[in-house]
Design a protein around this motif. Sequence first.
Motif, PDB file in Angstrom:
ATOM      1  N   UNK A   1       1.033  -1.206   0.027  1.00 14.68           N
ATOM      2  CA  UNK A   1      -0.020  -0.052  -0.178  1.00 14.68           C
ATOM      3  C   UNK A   1       0.872   1.293  -0.046  1.00 14.68           C
ATOM      4  N   UNK A   2       1.831   1.104   0.813  1.00 15.98           N
ATOM      5  CA  UNK A   2       2.675   2.408   0.765  1.00 15.98           C
ATOM      6  C   UNK A   2       3.578   2.664  -0.424  1.00 15.98           C
ATOM      7  N   UNK A   3       3.872   1.400  -1.297  1.00 14.03           N
ATOM      8  CA  UNK A   3       4.484   1.345  -2.488  1.00 14.03           C
ATOM      9  C   UNK A   3       3.463   2.114  -3.381  1.00 14.03           C
ATOM     10  N   UNK A   4       2.062   1.718  -3.581  1.00 13.58           N
ATOM     11  CA  UNK A   4       1.153   2.310  -4.332  1.00 13.58           C
ATOM     12  C   UNK A   4       0.886   3.859  -4.099  1.00 13.58           C
ATOM     13  N   UNK A   5       1.243   4.164  -2.834  1.00 13.00           N
ATOM     14  CA  UNK A   5       0.933   5.564  -2.530  1.00 13.00           C
ATOM     15  C   UNK A   5       1.727   6.699  -3.115  1.00 13.00           C
ATOM     16  N   UNK A   6       2.908   6.238  -3.468  1.00 12.44           N
ATOM     17  CA  UNK A   6       3.930   7.405  -4.243  1.00 12.44           C
ATOM     18  C   UNK A   6       3.255   7.755  -5.601  1.00 12.44           C
ATOM     19  N   UNK A   7       2.457   7.155  -6.020  1.00 18.11           N
ATOM     20  CA  UNK A   7       1.642   7.736  -7.415  1.00 18.11           C
ATOM     21  C   UNK A   7       0.479   8.428  -6.696  1.00 18.11           C
ATOM     22  N   UNK A   8       0.140   8.650  -5.688  1.00 12.74           N
ATOM     23  CA  UNK A   8      -1.234   9.348  -5.312  1.00 12.74           C
ATOM     24  C   UNK A   8      -0.952  10.305  -4.192  1.00 12.74           C
TER      25      UNK A   8
ATOM     26  N   UNK B   1      -1.176   3.238 -15.733  1.00 10.52           N
ATOM     27  CA  UNK B   1      -2.629   2.726 -15.808  1.00 10.52           C
ATOM     28  C   UNK B   1      -2.348   1.188 -15.325  1.00 10.52           C
ATOM     29  N   UNK B   2      -1.522   0.652 -15.485  1.00  9.85           N
ATOM     30  CA  UNK B   2      -1.386  -0.738 -14.775  1.00  9.85           C
ATOM     31  C   UNK B   2      -0.029  -0.911 -13.922  1.00  9.85           C
ATOM     32  N   UNK B   3      -0.210  -1.470 -12.683  1.00  9.63           N
ATOM     33  CA  UNK B   3       0.783  -1.601 -11.635  1.00  9.63           C
ATOM     34  C   UNK B   3       1.502  -3.118 -11.671  1.00  9.63           C
ATOM     35  N   UNK B   4       2.363  -3.545 -11.802  1.00 11.26           N
ATOM     36  CA  UNK B   4       2.999  -4.875 -11.531  1.00 11.26           C
ATOM     37  C   UNK B   4       3.312  -5.018 -10.162  1.00 11.26           C
TER      38      UNK B   4
ATOM     39  N   UNK C   1       2.190 -10.290 -10.309  1.00 14.94           N
ATOM     40  CA  UNK C   1       0.782  -9.984 -10.468  1.00 14.94           C
ATOM     41  C   UNK C   1       0.489  -8.562 -11.198  1.00 14.94           C
ATOM     42  N   UNK C   2      -0.288  -8.266 -11.850  1.00 15.25           N
ATOM     43  CA  UNK C   2      -0.664  -6.866 -12.199  1.00 15.25           C
ATOM     44  C   UNK C   2      -2.135  -6.519 -12.329  1.00 15.25           C
ATOM     45  N   UNK C   3      -2.419  -5.327 -12.200  1.00 18.98           N
ATOM     46  CA  UNK C   3      -3.724  -4.581 -11.782  1.00 18.98           C
ATOM     47  C   UNK C   3      -3.899  -3.254 -12.339  1.00 18.98           C
ATOM     48  N   UNK C   4      -4.977  -2.934 -12.669  1.00 16.37           N
ATOM     49  CA  UNK C   4      -5.216  -1.621 -13.107  1.00 16.37           C
ATOM     50  C   UNK C   4      -4.977  -0.865 -11.885  1.00 16.37           C
ATOM     51  N   UNK C   5      -4.287   0.325 -12.014  1.00 18.29           N
ATOM     52  CA  UNK C   5      -3.898   1.046 -10.938  1.00 18.29           C
ATOM     53  C   UNK C   5      -5.019   1.415 -10.055  1.00 18.29           C
ATOM     54  N   UNK C   6      -6.263   2.122 -10.463  1.00 23.12           N
ATOM     55  CA  UNK C   6      -7.328   2.351 -10.104  1.00 23.12           C
ATOM     56  C   UNK C   6      -8.074   1.418  -8.957  1.00 23.12           C
ATOM     57  N   UNK C   7      -7.966   0.083  -9.579  1.00 22.90           N
ATOM     58  CA  UNK C   7      -8.635  -0.932  -9.125  1.00 22.90           C
ATOM     59  C   UNK C   7      -7.827  -1.426  -7.587  1.00 22.90           C
ATOM     60  N   UNK C   8      -6.494  -1.788  -7.871  1.00 22.17           N
ATOM     61  CA  UNK C   8      -5.795  -2.092  -6.586  1.00 22.17           C
ATOM     62  C   UNK C   8      -5.733  -0.820  -5.516  1.00 22.17           C
ATOM     63  N   UNK C   9      -5.566   0.215  -6.012  1.00 24.37           N
ATOM     64  CA  UNK C   9      -5.398   1.385  -5.084  1.00 24.37           C
ATOM     65  C   UNK C   9      -6.886   1.697  -4.284  1.00 24.37           C
ATOM     66  N   UNK C  10      -7.873   1.465  -5.055  1.00 19.50           N
ATOM     67  CA  UNK C  10      -9.077   1.401  -4.387  1.00 19.50           C
ATOM     68  C   UNK C  10      -9.256   0.179  -3.501  1.00 19.50           C
ATOM     69  N   UNK C  11      -8.862  -0.778  -3.732  1.00 18.72           N
ATOM     70  CA  UNK C  11      -8.982  -1.892  -2.982  1.00 18.72           C
ATOM     71  C   UNK C  11      -8.255  -1.714  -1.632  1.00 18.72           C
ATOM     72  N   UNK C  12      -6.897  -1.291  -1.648  1.00 20.55           N
ATOM     73  CA  UNK C  12      -6.357  -1.221  -0.364  1.00 20.55           C
ATOM     74  C   UNK C  12      -6.780  -0.132   0.436  1.00 20.55           C
ATOM     75  N   UNK C  13      -7.343   1.097  -0.250  1.00 19.03           N
ATOM     76  CA  UNK C  13      -8.121   2.107   0.632  1.00 19.03           C
ATOM     77  C   UNK C  13      -9.322   1.549   1.277  1.00 19.03           C
ATOM     78  N   UNK C  14      -9.815   0.689   0.947  1.00 18.32           N
ATOM     79  CA  UNK C  14     -11.157  -0.122   1.573  1.00 18.32           C
ATOM     80  C   UNK C  14     -10.645  -1.097   2.440  1.00 18.32           C
ATOM     81  N   UNK C  15      -9.573  -1.288   2.229  1.00 18.03           N
ATOM     82  CA  UNK C  15      -8.990  -2.641   3.167  1.00 18.03           C
ATOM     83  C   UNK C  15      -9.421  -2.386   4.829  1.00 18.03           C
ATOM     84  N   UNK C  16      -9.724  -3.567   5.311  1.00 18.33           N
ATOM     85  CA  UNK C  16      -9.909  -3.476   6.885  1.00 18.33           C
ATOM     86  C   UNK C  16      -8.426  -3.628   7.367  1.00 18.33           C
TER      87      UNK C  16
END
Length: 386
Positions: free
Chosen positions: A101-108, A121-124, A186-201
């Motif tokens: 999640x911290x790694x993804x945050x550098x883009x947001x 668009x896609x993050x590995x 694994x690879x994801x559309x960035x918006x999908x995996x970032x949203x998933x982590x934002x909603x994570x418990x």
Amino acid sequence: MEPSSGSRDAGPAVPPVAAVLPAGGSGERLGGATPKQFCAVQGRPLVSYTVRAMERIGWISDIIVVVSPENVETMKSIIEKYGHKRVTVVKGGITRHRSIFNGLKVFAENEFSDHLLQKPEVVIIHDAVRPFVEEDILSKVVMAAKEHGAAGAIRPLVSTVIASAADGCLDHSLERARYRASEMPQAFLFDIIYEAYQQCTDYDLDYGTECLHLALKYCKTNAKLIEGTADLWKVTYKRDLYAAESIIKDNLSQQVCVITDVKEVVAQVGSLLHESLQSQIKVEAMSASLSKNDSHLQNILSGHCYNFVCVNDKKCAIQETQQLVDVLEKSNIPLLYPVVLILVHLDVSENISVSIGMEELTRIKKFARELKKKNILVYGLLIQYK
């Protein structure tokens, strides 16, 4: 086939692909004081091989390495020492998911980097201790993620999975043919995996391990599963380090760099040599003057190539070869593994007689003996070329 985002040099048609490499593990199962991602394999930290595997792929724009806070400076020194490019080091969290999640945050979010990187668009997502990932599988998961939102490599189960009862006896077993082992990348559309982590418990962030599950649970995204190759395994135990070293040695013996002078006749021979070798081993070919600081050569050396063929038409190529030797010594490559240097001299004169004298031959032999002491093995070949 590479993803349609295009090459880095040409400029992507769509936002680029980025990679996040979690590297915050403690290496508890490996044993020893050094975390496995920083253990030396052939004198080089394991994480450096994984970064290099990503770095070689032009369509990956940014590589995010997430490490524990106490290892940030260690990782930065590795990047500097081995000349890695396009790499950003990020402090990890206390668990795998929190680190990713911290790694993804550098883009947001600016707080996790000195500057906000362009959102891909896609993050590995790929483990830093899986160094043998190839472009083919990365391309496949990226293309599948573009179509399905998420994708991941899988492998057949090697052992049957069983569940034990409270008393320690067998409760039930799973039908192995129906299940697969989830691997990386694994690879994801960035918006999908970032949203998933934002909603994570907090429970998911602290105890979960599967990114594909998060995309399914929080974004209703069914990941496309891609059959992976046998070399996607993860270095976990000490015996894995020995296996990794063996594979790296084998890979090194299967690649060669052919260096030619810029002159047409020499470049032509180099091209023919490249064509004849490429069906058997991995060949990197380049035309350059060794008297200049060629960035392409520096990139090849940073990838730890140990076999070189230098083609020239000079009567004595020792001086120019010495310049390659200087570059090799500066890179410390010969300290790790023997370097093989084959000097091919083209005699393009009309005189068909071999024009090399005993004095020159003695100089070449002395040159080779001196370099052998430095772990550089020199061989010479004289070719009459018409």
